[in-house]
Design an enzyme around this catalytic site. Structure first.
Site, mmCIF file in Angstrom:
data_model
loop_
_atom_site.group_PDB
_atom_site.id
_atom_site.type_symbol
_atom_site.label_atom_id
_atom_site.label_comp_id
_atom_site.label_asym_id
_atom_site.label_seq_id
_atom_site.Cartn_x
_atom_site.Cartn_y
_atom_site.Cartn_z
ATOM 1 N N GLU A 431 0.823 -1.216 0.000
ATOM 2 C CA GLU A 431 0.000 0.000 0.000
ATOM 3 C C GLU A 431 0.851 1.258 0.000
ATOM 4 O O GLU A 431 0.341 2.360 0.129
ATOM 5 C CB GLU A 431 -1.049 -0.008 1.119
ATOM 6 C CG GLU A 431 -0.547 -0.372 2.473
ATOM 7 C CD GLU A 431 -1.661 -0.554 3.499
ATOM 8 O OE1 GLU A 431 -2.819 -0.237 3.227
ATOM 9 O OE2 GLU A 431 -1.338 -1.021 4.599
ATOM 10 N N ASP A 455 -4.965 2.817 0.056
ATOM 11 C CA ASP A 455 -3.788 3.594 0.446
ATOM 12 C C ASP A 455 -2.799 3.725 -0.702
ATOM 13 O O ASP A 455 -2.193 4.778 -0.879
ATOM 14 C CB ASP A 455 -3.115 2.972 1.678
ATOM 15 C CG ASP A 455 -3.781 3.448 2.961
ATOM 16 O OD1 ASP A 455 -4.061 4.654 3.060
ATOM 17 O OD2 ASP A 455 -4.039 2.621 3.846
HETATM 18 C C1 PEP Z 1 -6.236 -0.291 1.674
HETATM 19 O O1 PEP Z 1 -5.497 0.642 2.025
HETATM 20 O O2 PEP Z 1 -6.572 -0.505 0.494
HETATM 21 C C2 PEP Z 1 -6.761 -1.229 2.686
HETATM 22 C C3 PEP Z 1 -7.394 -2.334 2.336
HETATM 23 O O3 PEP Z 1 -6.631 -0.881 4.002
HETATM 24 P P1 PEP Z 1 -7.543 0.212 4.765
HETATM 25 O O4 PEP Z 1 -8.647 0.610 3.834
HETATM 26 O O5 PEP Z 1 -8.024 -0.441 6.011
HETATM 27 O O6 PEP Z 1 -6.541 1.299 4.998
HETATM 28 MG MG MG Z 2 -4.707 0.686 4.019
#
Ligand code: PEP
Ligand code: MG
Length: 554
Positions: A431, A455
Site C-alpha cells: 500500500e 492507500d
Molecule cells: C487499503 O489501504 O486498500 C486497505 C485495504 O486498508 P484500509 O482501507 O483499512 O486502509
Molecule cells: Mg490501508
C-alpha cells in the site's frame, strides 16, 4: 420533492424515514433575531427538552452502563440550571439580538474555554460537557433528533456529515437501511461498512445535505448516487420498478453460488471477503466467500476503552477461524493512526497523520501492544488456516524486525507449553509505492502479498483518500496504479509467491480484466460484491484480458 446528487459508494436502493445524525459542534449563521422575546422562548423550550432527554439518558445509562457513566448526564442536566450560563445566553439574545442557535453556540464556546484552562483536571474535562450540551441544544432548536446510532428505534436511512469508525461500532446495524452522507468517498469507513452490510450508500451530497430533516420519507439510490426526499407518486413508482429489477438480478446471481470463478479459457481466481468484525462470518459464507482476504483487526481496539487483552483478542481470532472451517483467514495486524484513532493510545496530533505514526510504525515502536496481538494470533492458529498480514510496510528492514519479534513470541509460547501452528503464512500489504519498488526483495521474505489499493492510490497520487477537494485525482484504475500493481505482481510471481488485492477496487469489475491479465491470485472484497464479480469473471477470457491490459498500458 427534493433530489440531491452525490456519488455512489454502495449500490442498491432503499426507502424509508430519514434520520439526520447530529453534526459536530458547528457554528450556526449569526442572523439577527426578528423577535428577541420569541428567541428567548425558543431557547427556554429547548433547555426544558434537553433536561428531559438527559433524564432519559441517565436512566438508560444507569441500567446498562452503571452509575459512573450515568453521572455524566446528571452533571450536564445540572449545568442547564446554572445561572451564569442561562444569563449569558439570554444576554446574547437581548443585548446582541442573536438568534437562539447562535446565542447557545457563543455560550458554548465561552464556557468551554473557561473550563478548558482550569488547573483541576476534573473541571478541565467539563469543557467537553459544555460543548456536548451546546450541540444538544442547537440540535433541538434545529429540530434534529437526539438518538445516537446505538439507540435507533426503527429502521432508518442514516444521514450524516460522515461516519467515523467509532460511530460505526456503536451503531445498531440491523436498523440502518442506507447511508446518505454530506462528505465521504468510495474508501471512507462508512462506504466500506455499507458495502460489507450490503446496504446502499450515497456520499458527497455537499451543501444540499443541509436541507435534509429527520422524519422525512426518502429514497437512497446507492446505484445512481442520489437521494430523493418526499418523492412524487410517479418517482416513487419508478423506484418501485427499479427495486423489483434489482431483486431479480440478485436472484439470478444466487445461482452462481458454489461455482468456481473461472474465465472462459480456464483461468481461476479466488474470491475472498473483507471483514471488520467476527460477527460478519455467517454473512460472508452465505455470499460465497472462499476465504477471508482481509480481517481488519482494528475493531478490537476501536471498540474498547483500553487496550484489548490477549485473551479478548484470542477469542475473537479463534471464533473467526473456527467459523471459516479451514478456509484461509488473513488477519491484518493493528492498523491504527491517521483517520482511525483510539483515545487511550494517546497519539500526538500530527500535521500529516497519513504520512505519520501509524500501523506497523506504532507496532514496531510500542512492541508491548504488538506482542500481545501476535501472541493472541499465534495461539489462535491451531483453530484453522491462519495468515497474518502486516500493513504499511515500506521495506525489508521492517519485515526483519517483525520476524525478530515473532521468533521471541514463539519461543515464549513454547516455553509456556502453549500450542501454535507451524503452517501460518506471513504476508504484507502493498500500500506504499516503496513496497512496490522493493517487491522483489520483500518477496524473498514473506509468503504472500495483498494490495491495499485505497492507500496505494492515495500515496501514489499524493491525494488524501478522504479529501473531497482532491478526489478527482484519486483514481484506483489510473495507469499509474495499474502499472504499480503489475510491477509488484510480476516480481512476486517470479519468486513463486501469491498476490491478492483487498482495497475497494478489488470489486471494480471494470478493472477485473487487468487483474486477470496480471495473474492476480485472489480478490478480497465486501461480501455483497462477490457474486457480481464472479459473474463478470465467468464472462471474460484471459486472452482478451491480456490484450486489453496491453492496450491500456501502452
Ligand atoms: C487499503 O489501504 O486498500 C486497505 C485495504 O486498508 P484500509 O482501507 O483499512 O486502509
Ligand atoms: Mg490501508
Amino acid at each position: 420533492m427534493i433530489k440531491l446528487d452525490g456519488i455512489s459508494i454502495s449500490a442498491g436502493i432503499a426507502s424509508g424515514e430519514l434520520y439526520v445524525l447530529s453534526a459536530a459542534f458547528e457554528e450556526p449563521k449569526n442572523e439577527p433575531a426578528e423577535s428577541t422575546e420569541a428567541e428567548k422562548t425558543r431557547v427556554d423550550g429547548a433547555i426544558e427538552t434537553a433536561k428531559e432527554q438527559l433524564g432519559e439518558l441517565y436512566e438508560k445509562a444507569h441500567a446498562t452502563a452503571g452509575e459512573e457513566t450515568a453521572a455524566i448526564f446528571e452533571v450536564q442536566a445540572m449545568m442547564l440550571e446554572d445561572d451564569d450560563l442561562l444569563d449569558y445566553i439570554h444576554d446574547m439574545i437581548t443585548q446582541k439580538s442573536a438568534r437562539a442557535e447562535y446565542a447557545v453556540y457563543e455560550a458554548g464556546i465561552h464556557f468551554s474555554s473557561v473550563f478548558a484552562v482550569m488547573d483541576d483536571s476534573y473541571m478541565k474535562e467539563r469543557a467537553v460537557d459544555i460543548s456536548d450540551l451546546a450541540t444538544r441544544l442547537i440540535n433541538i432548536l434545529r429540530g434534529r433528533s437526539d438518538e445516537t446510532l446505538s439507540q435507533l428505534k426503527n429502521p432508518v436511512i442514516v444521514a450524516a456529515e460522515d461516519i467515523m469508525p467509532s460511530q460505526t461500532i456503536q451503531m445498531d446495524k440491523s436498523r440502518v437501511l442506507a447511508f446518505v452522507l454530506k462528505k465521504g468517498s468510495m474508501t471512507s469507513h462508512a462506504a466500506i461498512l455499507a458495502r460489507s452490510l450490503g446496504i446502499p450508500a450515497v456520499a458527497s451530497l455537499g451543501d444540499g445535505f443541509d436541507k435534509l430533516e429527520s422524519g422525512s420519507f426518502a429514497i437512497a439510490d446507492g446505484s445512481a448516487g442520489c437521494v430523493v426526499v418526499e418523492p412524487t407518486d410517479d418517482v416513487k413508482a419508478e423506484y418501485d420498478a427499479k427495486t423489483v429489477k434489482l431483486s431479480a438480478e440478485k436472484h439470478r446471481l444466487q445461482a452462481l453460488k458454489g461455482t468456481q470463478a473461472k474465465t472462459k479459457d480456464g483461468n481461476v481466481i479466488s474470491l475472498y471477503a473483507n471483514i471488520g468484525h467476527p460477527d460478519e462470518v455467517p454473512n460472508i459464507l452465505v455470499n460465497d466467500a472462499e476465504g477471508i482476504g482481509l480481517f481488519r483487526s482494528e475493531f478490537l481496539y476501536l471498540d474498547n476503552e483500553d487496550f484489548p487483552s490477549e485473551e479478548t483478542q484470542f477469542e475473537a481470532y479463534k471464533s473467526v477461524l473456527c467459523g471459516m472451517g479451514g478456509r484461509r483467514v488473513v488477519i491484518r495486524t493493528l492498523d491504527l493512526g491517521a483517520d482511525k484513532q483510539a483515545p487511550y493510545f494517546n497519539l500526538e496530533h500530527e500535521e500529516n497523520p497519513a504520512l505519520g505514526y501509524r500501523a506497523i510504525r506504532i507496532c514496531l515502536d510500542r512492541t508491548d501492544i504488538f506482542v500481545t496481538q501476535l501472541r493472541a494470533l499465534l495461539r489462535s492458529s491451531v483453530y484453522g488456516k491462519l495468515a497474518v498480514m502486516f500493513p504499511m510496510i515500506v521495506g525489508a528492514e521492517e519485515v526483519k524486525a517483525i520476524y525478530k519479534i515473532i521468533d521471541k513470541v514463539k519461543a515464549d509460547l513454547k516455553s509456556e507449553g502453549r500450542a501454535f501452528s507451524d503452517e501460518i503464512e506471513f504476508g504484507i500489504m502493498i500500500e506504499t509505492p516503496a513496497s512496490v519498488i522493493v517487491a522483489d526483495k520483500l518477496a524473498e521474505l514473506v509468503d504472500f502479498f495483498s494490495v491495499g489499493t485505497n492507500d496505494l492510490t492515495q500515496y501514489t497520487y499524493a491525494a488524501d483518500r478522504l479529501n473531497q477537494n482532491v478526489s478527482y485525482l484519486f483514481d484506483s484504475g489510473g495507469q499509474a496504479i495499474i502499472r504499480m500493481i503489475k510491477r509488484a505482481a510480476d516480481e512476486i510471481h517470479k519468486k513463486n509467491k501469491w498476490i491478492g488485492i483487498c482495497g475497494e477496487s478489488a470489486a471494480d469489475v471494470s478493472l477485473l480484466p487487468y487483474y486477470l491479465a496480471m495473474g492476480i491470485d485472489e480478490l478480497s472484497m465486501s461480501a455483497g460484491s462477490i457474486l457480481q464479480v464472479k459473474d463478470a469473471v465467468l464472462g471474460l477470457s484471459s486472452a482478451e484480458c491480456v490484450e486489453k491490459l496491453k492496450r491500456f498500458l501502452d
